[in-house]
Design a protein around this motif. Structure first.
Motif, PDB file in Angstrom:
ATOM      1  N   GLY A 231       0.829  -1.199   0.000  1.00  0.00           N
ATOM      2  CA  GLY A 231       0.000   0.000   0.000  1.00  0.00           C
ATOM      3  C   GLY A 231       0.861   1.245   0.000  1.00  0.00           C
ATOM      4  N   CYS A 236      -1.773   3.327   4.951  1.00  0.00           N
ATOM      5  CA  CYS A 236      -2.260   1.965   5.174  1.00  0.00           C
ATOM      6  C   CYS A 236      -2.710   1.805   6.622  1.00  0.00           C
ATOM      7  CB  CYS A 236      -1.162   0.948   4.845  1.00  0.00           C
ATOM      8  SG  CYS A 236      -1.704  -0.761   5.078  1.00  0.00           S
ATOM      9  N   VAL A 699     -11.718   2.943   3.819  1.00  0.00           N
ATOM     10  CA  VAL A 699     -10.651   2.430   2.954  1.00  0.00           C
ATOM     11  C   VAL A 699      -9.396   2.334   3.806  1.00  0.00           C
ATOM     12  CG1 VAL A 699      -9.203   2.867   0.948  1.00  0.00           C
ATOM     13  CG2 VAL A 699     -11.643   3.395   0.864  1.00  0.00           C
ATOM     14  N   ARG A 702      -4.655   1.809   0.063  1.00  0.00           N
ATOM     15  CA  ARG A 702      -4.690   2.229  -1.326  1.00  0.00           C
ATOM     16  C   ARG A 702      -3.396   1.764  -1.963  1.00  0.00           C
ATOM     17  NH1 ARG A 702      -8.521   6.415  -2.023  1.00  0.00           N
ATOM     18  NH2 ARG A 702      -9.514   6.942  -0.036  1.00  0.00           N
ATOM     19  N   CYS A 798      -5.863   5.372  -8.034  1.00  0.00           N
ATOM     20  CA  CYS A 798      -5.150   4.125  -7.804  1.00  0.00           C
ATOM     21  C   CYS A 798      -5.876   2.962  -8.469  1.00  0.00           C
ATOM     22  CB  CYS A 798      -5.009   3.864  -6.308  1.00  0.00           C
ATOM     23  SG  CYS A 798      -6.584   3.922  -5.441  1.00  0.00           S
ATOM     24  N   THR A 801      -8.299  -0.468  -4.077  1.00  0.00           N
ATOM     25  CA  THR A 801      -8.494  -0.059  -2.691  1.00  0.00           C
ATOM     26  C   THR A 801      -8.973  -1.252  -1.888  1.00  0.00           C
ATOM     27  OG1 THR A 801     -10.781   0.614  -3.111  1.00  0.00           O
ATOM     28  CG2 THR A 801      -9.081   2.316  -3.286  1.00  0.00           C
ATOM     29  N   THR A 803     -11.238  -2.023   1.553  1.00  0.00           N
ATOM     30  CA  THR A 803     -12.153  -1.414   2.513  1.00  0.00           C
ATOM     31  C   THR A 803     -12.568  -2.423   3.568  1.00  0.00           C
ATOM     32  OG1 THR A 803     -13.002   0.065   0.796  1.00  0.00           O
ATOM     33  CG2 THR A 803     -14.357  -0.209   2.772  1.00  0.00           C
TER      34      THR A 803
END
Length: 805
Positions: A231, A236, A699, A702, A798, A801, A803
């Motif tokens: 990430g 993160c 989230v 990413r 990005c 993701t 979540t």
């Protein structure tokens, strides 16, 4: 085209590892302090860091301390004290994530920081550094005078002595600040950061774009080797979101989840095995390490990165041992020296040669298979889904198994010679799991392991521990030496010896006495050279001794300074010029004269030897030995007193942050950090996600990495998206069970599931720009990702993701 000093930056778990990094040729070392570092298990006392600074200083090696975690309000006073103690210990830079450090008065008086008004916002609160303006007891601790107790490992006297160095410390923006977009990096440079450490997922084109957008005074640092966070760094929250549902806060509102990556204790969920589950509940893949990416290895790209404007090359690994550091630093020292030799406008940032007495090989140290990652754009084949462990080198396939042993065969099935030796560690896949054992003995080409279970004909075998190589590195006596030229002159009443190192620093020692004419001039001159070239257990290597055969000694002052420019060049091995590899193969780059303004003059009180009538004089070996010991000792003292090479940046209070709102993932977790952003034009702050009482619906990661792409099921590029390299299909069967014909099995909702933890995957396919390989092209031509189209938090669109659900 950039010019100036280029740095190889090495990790240090502790004092011992730091010394090894210096000895191996690092130009700088980064190390964790007693707290607030992103590797909680790699903390060190202030006393040990001060000792490392003293060890590194004669070589011009810089020491950086990591304070790259987020701070809470009740930690500000302690963080400030820790930072000031590190500065007093002599560190050259603080690597930070939290902007609060720029509001602690560490490099300037608090009143020097102005507070521009922000239209449409309430009047900003007074700075916490002003003790008169901060109501007690909220943050009054922050403005207390620095107090360092003996328990901190550094005395008050030493702290006061280091106060002068405090104003010169640099700030480096940690990769934890998610340094991806040119606009954000440029802002950090204006806001007081001398250097910005770039995100590891950037391509070479993106690095070039950042360099073009950022002032030349702002240095760019990039990782070149080691583990990769899948990430975006600092964005993160996956570790924090696991375990207790949502990572709830305790009754006092503090983070009760102990494994937060932004707080220095990541549990590394990206290295765990996950099930890939479809929206209808079908399990598409079970027990695969779907987020575990391979380790970075940019050995082949040193020159390209130099040309792109990178000035610091960083090796990851603050938890690694001395064998890893010695091997990897030696490897990149050689590569960087070779690249610098072809670029005379660049030079090495420190001094001294390190000659390894082993052949460095990154494949011999811990690695999850080296990868270019996204250097040339987004590609597949960058993950190791079957295992997150280090598999090491592929050594062959197993042939016939019998009698507790086996032989290796080549691709044609013929018996193959083995490189394995007793004591080696080997591993292999059996039943879908990575298993390992060690080699007991080799007999007639057959390998007899400690355990034969799971080893069958056709098994691919890897060596993850090379016993012979490791012992060689452990026993290495590699030392770092600074080249020196000695000049000796004697007359009837005095003998004088100058010692000039490769950067032009010099000292002179002399003895007064009665020195008769030598009966055998050649023999005496041979004795001069033999005795004065014995550098012994010092940091110096006396590579040449010059003798003035007919000289009177003028002036007896035992002074030091910077020698003439040609002396610096002469001190290099065999007269090697700056930025060249010595003819004996040493990784050696001659340094430049430290103070160019003194290059062509000598200090007052010193007179060069004059050549009147005279002849070679007899000087006892004991006198020469005494002068040599004194001279080299004085030379080391002179090097220790050299001013640190620091260039602290000045905060431009008029610099505006690129966005008017700080998003939750940008994590403003304390009032000093908030004050920093308000000073730079931010009007609105979303609650910090790190402090959230629940992660559900958030989230938590990413990433440019994409599971669909990695499995060959990219909805835009399909299965034709180029593999990163041919090794993608050589380990296990990571895409087993997934339809790669256009990715139909992965078109719907997808989830990562492990026990009670469940995460929804999101894919920004509309903005994703997969590359298309061109004939003869080393990399696909991917669209340049800048911040022209971006999300509100400053990250580019990005690919994926994650979540929490």
């Amino acid at each position: 085209m950039q010019s100036g000093k280029i740095e190889l930056l090495a990790p240090a778990r502790d004092l011992e590892t730091g010394r090894v990094a210096v000895d191996s040729g690092a130009d700088a070392v980064y190390i964790g302090g007693p707290g607030f570092g992103a590797r909680r298990a790699a903390g060190n006392s202030i006393a040990h860091i001060a000792e490392l600074v003293r060890y590194a200083r004669p070589f011009g090696v810089r020491i950086y301390a990591t304070l790259n975690t987020l701070l809470l309000d009740d930690e500000l006073a302690q963080a400030r004290e820790t930072a000031r103690a590190l500065i007093a210990a002599g560190v050259d830079a603080l690597i930070v994530q939290d902007m609060a450090f720029l509001r602690m008065g560490l490099v300037s008086a608090p009143e020097a920081i102005s507070t521009p008004e922000v239209p449409g916002t309430p009047e900003a609160a007074p700075t916490p550094e002003d003790p008169e303006a901060v109501p007690a007891p909220e943050v009054s601790e922050v403005s207390e005078a620095l107090t360092i107790t003996p328990a901190a490992g550094y005395s008050r006297a030493e702290a006061e002595a280091g106060a002068e160095a405090e104003a010169g410390v640099e700030f480096h923006a940690s990769t934890q600040t998610a340094n991806i977009c040119p606009g954000d990096v440029a802002f950090l440079g204006r806001a007081g950061f001398r250097r910005v450490i770039l995100e590891r997922a950037l391509s070479i084109d993106e690095i070039r774009a950042i360099r073009a957008a950022v002032p030349a005074a702002v240095e760019l640092e990039t990782f070149i080797h080691g583990a990769v966070c899948v990430g975006y760094s600092g964005r993160c929250f996956m570790s924090r979101s696991m375990g207790s549902r949502g990572g709830a806060l305790d009754a006092e509102g503090k983070n009760s989840t102990p494994r937060s990556g932004n707080r220095g204790d990541c549990s590394q969920p990206c290295r765990l095995a996950w099930d890939l589950v479809a929206g209808d509940g079908r399990t598409l893949m079970k027990g695969k390490h779907l987020l575990s990416v391979c380790d970075l290895d940019w050995s082949a790209h040193v020159g390209e990165l130099l040309d792109a404007g990178v000035s610091s090359f960083k090796i990851e690994g603050r938890l690694k041992d001395t064998v890893y550091v010695r091997n990897i630093v030696s490897h990149y020292r050689r590569l960087l020296d070779e690249a610098l030799a072809a670029r005379p406008h660049l030079r090495r940032a420190s001094t001294g040669c390190s000659q390894p007495d082993f052949v460095p090989s990154p494949a011999k140290s811990f690695t999850r298979r080296g990868t270019d990652y996204f250097f040339g754009g987004a590609v597949r084949g960058v993950a190791s889904m079957d295992t997150p462990k280090a598999m090491g080198e592929y050594v062959g396939r197993v042939g016939r198994v019998a009698g507790g042993g086996f032989a290796l065969v080549d691709t044609a099935g013929e018996l193959a010679a083995t490189e394995l030796a007793a004591g080696d560690g080997i591993c292999f896949f059996s039943g879908g799991e990575l298993r390992g054992t060690n080699v007991n003995r080799i007999d007639g080409g057959r390998v007899y392991p400690n355990r034969i279970d799971g080893i069958a004909p056709g098994t691919a075998l890897y060596r993850n521990y090379d016993h012979v190589f490791t012992r060689a590195v452990e026993r290495s006596r590699m030392r770092r030496r600074i080249g020196v030229v000695a000049r000796v002159a004697a007359n009837a009443g005095e003998v004088r010896v100058e010692f000039i190192d490769e950067t032009g620093v010099w000292v002179a020692v002399s003895r007064v006495g009665i020195f008769e004419q030598a009966r055998d001039a050649d023999k005496m001159e041979a004795a001069f050279r033999a005795e004065l070239s014995k550098s012994g257990d010092t940091i110096f290597d006396v590579r040449r001794v010059d003798i003035d055969r007919a000289a009177e000694v003028g002036g007896a002052a035992e002074v030091g300074g910077v020698a003439e420019a040609d002396s610096a060049a002469e001190a290099a091995s065999d007269g090697t010029a700056s930025n060249k590899t010595a003819s004996n193969g040493e990784s050696c780059v001659a340094g430049a004269v430290e103070r160019p303004e003194q290059a062509n003059s000598l200090p007052t009180g010193y007179t060069r030897p004059l050549p009147p009538e005279g002849s070679t004089r007899f000087v006892p070996a004991s006198v020469l030995a005494e002068m040599r010991r004194e001279g080299l000792s004085r030379l080391r003292q002179a090097r220790e007193k050299l001013s640190p090479d620091r260039h602290p940046a000045v905060e431009d209070v008029s610099a505006k942050f690129p966005r008017s709102k700080i998003e939750s993932c940008e994590n403003v977790t304390n009032r000093l950090s908030e004050r920093f952003y308000r000073d730079h034009g931010v009007r609105e702050f979303a609650p910090a996600l790190e402090l959230s009482s629940s992660m559900e619906g958030e989230v938590v990661m990413r990433s440019r990495y994409c599971i669909r792409r990695e499995l060959g099921a990219c909805l835009r590029g399909g299965s034709g998206l180029r593999d990163e390299d041919s090794r993608f299909s050589g380990v296990g069967s990571q895409s087993s069970g997934v339809d790669k014909g256009g990715g139909s099995a992965l078109r719907g909702e997808l989830f990562l599931v492990r026990g009670s933890d469940r995460f929804r995957l999101g894919f920004d396919c509309a903005s994703c720009e997969p590359g298309t390989a061109e004939a003869g092209s080393a990399y696909p031509q991917s669209g340049l990702r800048t911040c022209g189209v971006q999300e509100k938090n400053g990250l580019p669109k990005c690919e994926m993701t994650i979540t929490k659900v």
